[in-house]
Design an enzyme around this catalytic site. Structure first.
Site, PDB file in Angstrom:
ATOM      1  CG  HIS A 116       8.090  12.715  22.783  1.00  8.82           C
ATOM      2  ND1 HIS A 116       9.078  12.582  23.716  1.00  8.82           N
ATOM      3  CD2 HIS A 116       8.659  12.371  21.605  1.00  8.82           C
ATOM      4  CE1 HIS A 116      10.196  12.201  23.140  1.00  8.82           C
ATOM      5  NE2 HIS A 116       9.964  12.060  21.853  1.00  8.82           N
ATOM      6  CB  CYS A 199      -9.273  40.692  21.623  1.00  9.27           C
ATOM      7  SG  CYS A 199      -9.772  40.360  19.918  1.00  9.27           S
ATOM      8  CG  ASP A 320       5.100  -2.542 -18.560  1.00  5.37           C
ATOM      9  OD1 ASP A 320       4.436  -2.968 -17.600  1.00  5.37           O
ATOM     10  OD2 ASP A 320       4.901  -1.429 -19.086  1.00  5.37           O
ATOM     11  N   PRO A 351       4.972 -10.726 -16.411  1.00  7.35           N
ATOM     12  CG  PRO A 351       4.747 -12.122 -14.567  1.00  7.35           C
ATOM     13  CD  PRO A 351       5.759 -11.524 -15.484  1.00  7.35           C
ATOM     14  CB  ILE A 353       1.098  -8.045 -10.984  1.00  6.20           C
ATOM     15  CG1 ILE A 353       2.540  -8.503 -11.165  1.00  6.20           C
ATOM     16  CG2 ILE A 353       0.562  -8.473  -9.623  1.00  6.20           C
ATOM     17  CD1 ILE A 353       3.528  -7.959 -10.142  1.00  6.20           C
ATOM     18  CG  PHE A 369      -1.798   3.435  -8.281  1.00 10.26           C
ATOM     19  CD1 PHE A 369      -2.614   2.677  -7.457  1.00 10.26           C
ATOM     20  CD2 PHE A 369      -1.405   4.692  -7.852  1.00 10.26           C
ATOM     21  CE1 PHE A 369      -3.028   3.159  -6.227  1.00 10.26           C
ATOM     22  CE2 PHE A 369      -1.812   5.195  -6.611  1.00 10.26           C
ATOM     23  CZ  PHE A 369      -2.627   4.418  -5.801  1.00 10.26           C
ATOM     24  CE  LYS A 383      -2.197   0.060 -15.834  1.00  7.05           C
ATOM     25  NZ  LYS A 383      -1.197   0.690 -15.021  1.00  7.05           N
TER      26      LYS A 383
END
Ligand SMILES: Cc1cc2nc3c(=O)[nH]c(=O)nc-3n(C[C@H](O)[C@H](O)[C@H](O)COP(=O)(O)O)c2cc1C
Length: 442
Positions: A116, A199, A320, A351, A353, A369, A383
């Protein structure tokens, strides 16, 4: 006392050999992607492998034709059957059609040692067609009691189910509930049609047309290679800002989303660097993983990996702030205290990022995000504008059932062109949708 200097780990070599370069299916109009740079594993074939699961019902004979269509589209097809499936169409038929051994219990001396797992790893796409009510309901609940269901649980390949059953079996609340669970996990259900059933009853439950099943499967394996030749940086998890050797400031971010994105990008052929804060998750298969602790360490590692990537997806929940000083020894109740017995921490900014790296992004597509507790969309739009991102994935972390630590999320994709709201989806499905957007942008 001085802060500990960031010491990111050296990149590790990928834990998995590069997947083979898939042939573009004949029906695909997408332009050919550049070849992946890394050496291909000699053990993996050059074609995408579709594992076809066969279960026991009248429509099982139609699987023969589906296999022919997949082969025409350029796939290597392997078959795994349930014992009941084999009483409708024999394994010999599928062996002849695929020119591959057919996986079916009982295990014999010719079977692969852990069959598997071999099947699960070989599959670029796993299609179960037809899928009985029995198997569908079992898959929804993680039952692994035969080779087919065990393989389905073990594989990381996208799973497509083409159910076929009597109308009452289809409408049964148990089946409908299972369908909901499977869809939420990102399983693609190829809906059955309504009509006259084998059926004799009339209603939903007839296997979808075979060309539609083949088309959806081909689209899935084309997608399985649509990031070949692309380099992607993903950051994931929370950072830890140490106060002393045993205490830190952090967030409850589990890293599940970032790991799912990294895994999905690698599966689709990208060369992925994952910069991860501390998590309980295993390294995603096929990714170069750099594990870091603090935001400063993450910054250095992400900066080192950023140059020249095609896309950078900053999903980490980076602190932060960090304590201005990291105390070398554990803070005691009777030391480091103010006169009134309280302990004052001075925090300094880490910083940013995303903003720092994206300011110099060149042609790199940048995704940020935004995990917010209020005014989510306003924060995401801000943002997007201030951090030079091309796309912000925003979510509301004030709902404990979503976001941090949970397996599902509901997000907004915010770009300069507008905002799109997702359904409540698994983080795996979210990774797929997000990477579809990255592919479209690249
Ligand atoms: C003649 C016959 C036709 C069947 N057709 C179906 C069907 O269309 N859909 C379905 O869900 N089950 C059907 N079943 C019942 C399944 O075979 C049964 O639930 C079986 O346990 C499925 O096993 P599997 O899911 O491991 O293949 C049929 C059974 C028989 C005997």
């Amino acid at each position: 006392m001085p802060s500990k200097q960031p010491q990111p780990q050296q990149p590790q070599s990928p834990s998995r050999p590069q997947q083979p370069q898939a042939q573009q299916p004949q029906s695909q109009s997408r332009p050919q992607q550049p070849q992946a740079q890394q050496a291909q594993s000699p053990s993996r074939p050059q074609q995408p492998t579709v594992l076809v699961g066969v279960t026991g019902c009248i429509a099982t004979y139609k699987t023969c034709e589906i296999i022919r269509l997949l082969q025409k589209a350029g796939a290597r097809v392997k078959v795994v059957m349930t014992p009941m499936g084999a009483s409708f169409v024999t394994a010999e038929t599928f062996k002849a059609l695929t020119r591959e051994p057919v996986a079916l219990e009982p295990i014999d001396s010719h079977s692969a040692p852990i069959h598997h797992i071999t099947l699960a790893q070989e599959a670029d796409v796993f299609l179960i067609a037809p899928c009985t009510a029995n198997t569908l309901n079992k898959l929804a609940h993680g039952v692994a009691d035969n080779l087919l269901t065990t393989t389905a649980l073990a594989t990381e390949a996208p799973l497509l189910l083409a159910p076929a059953m009597n109308v009452h079996m289809w409408r049964d609340p148990c089946t409908q509930e299972s369908l909901g669970l499977l869809r939420a996990r990102g399983v693609q259900i190829i809906e059955p049609e309504a009509g006259l059933l084998a059926c004799g009853e009339v209603g939903e439950g007839r296997l979808a047309p075979i060309d539609q099943i083949a088309e959806k499967t081909v689209a899935e394996f084309a997608r399985a290679r649509d990031l070949a030749g692309k380099r992607i940086l993903v950051t994931a998890g929370a950072t830890r800002e140490q106060l002393d050797p045993v205490r830190y400031l952090s967030s409850p971010s589990s890293g599940i989303t970032g790991y799912a994105i990294a895994q999905e990008a690698a599966r689709r052929g990208a060369e992925v660097t994952l910069v991860s804060g501390p998590t309980n998750l295993p390294d995603p298969f096929g990714c170069r993983v750099q594990r870091v602790g603090s935001a400063l360490e993450m910054f250095v590692a992400a900066q080192g990996a950023f140059a020249g990537v095609d896309a950078a997806i900053f999903s980490a929940a980076v602190a932060d702030f960090r304590p201005e000083t990291r105390v070398e020894r554990k803070i005691k109740k009777d030391t480091n205290l103010d006169a009134d017995g309280s302990l004052t921490l001075k925090l300094v900014q880490n910083p940013d990022i995303l903003a720092t790296l994206a300011a110099d992004k060149g042609s790199t597509y940048v995704v940020g995000f935004a995990a917010e507790t209020n005014d989510v969309l306003a924060a995401a739009r801000k943002k997007l504008a201030t951090k030079h991102a091309d796309l912000i994935v925003a979510n509301d972390v004030s709902n404990p059932a979503l976001g941090f630590g949970s397996t599902h999320n509901k997000v907004w994709f915010v770009t300069a062109q507008g905002t799109e709201e997702s359904a409540l989806i698994s983080k795996t499905a979210l990774a797929r949708v997000l990477l579809d957007k990255v592919v479209a942008a690249l």
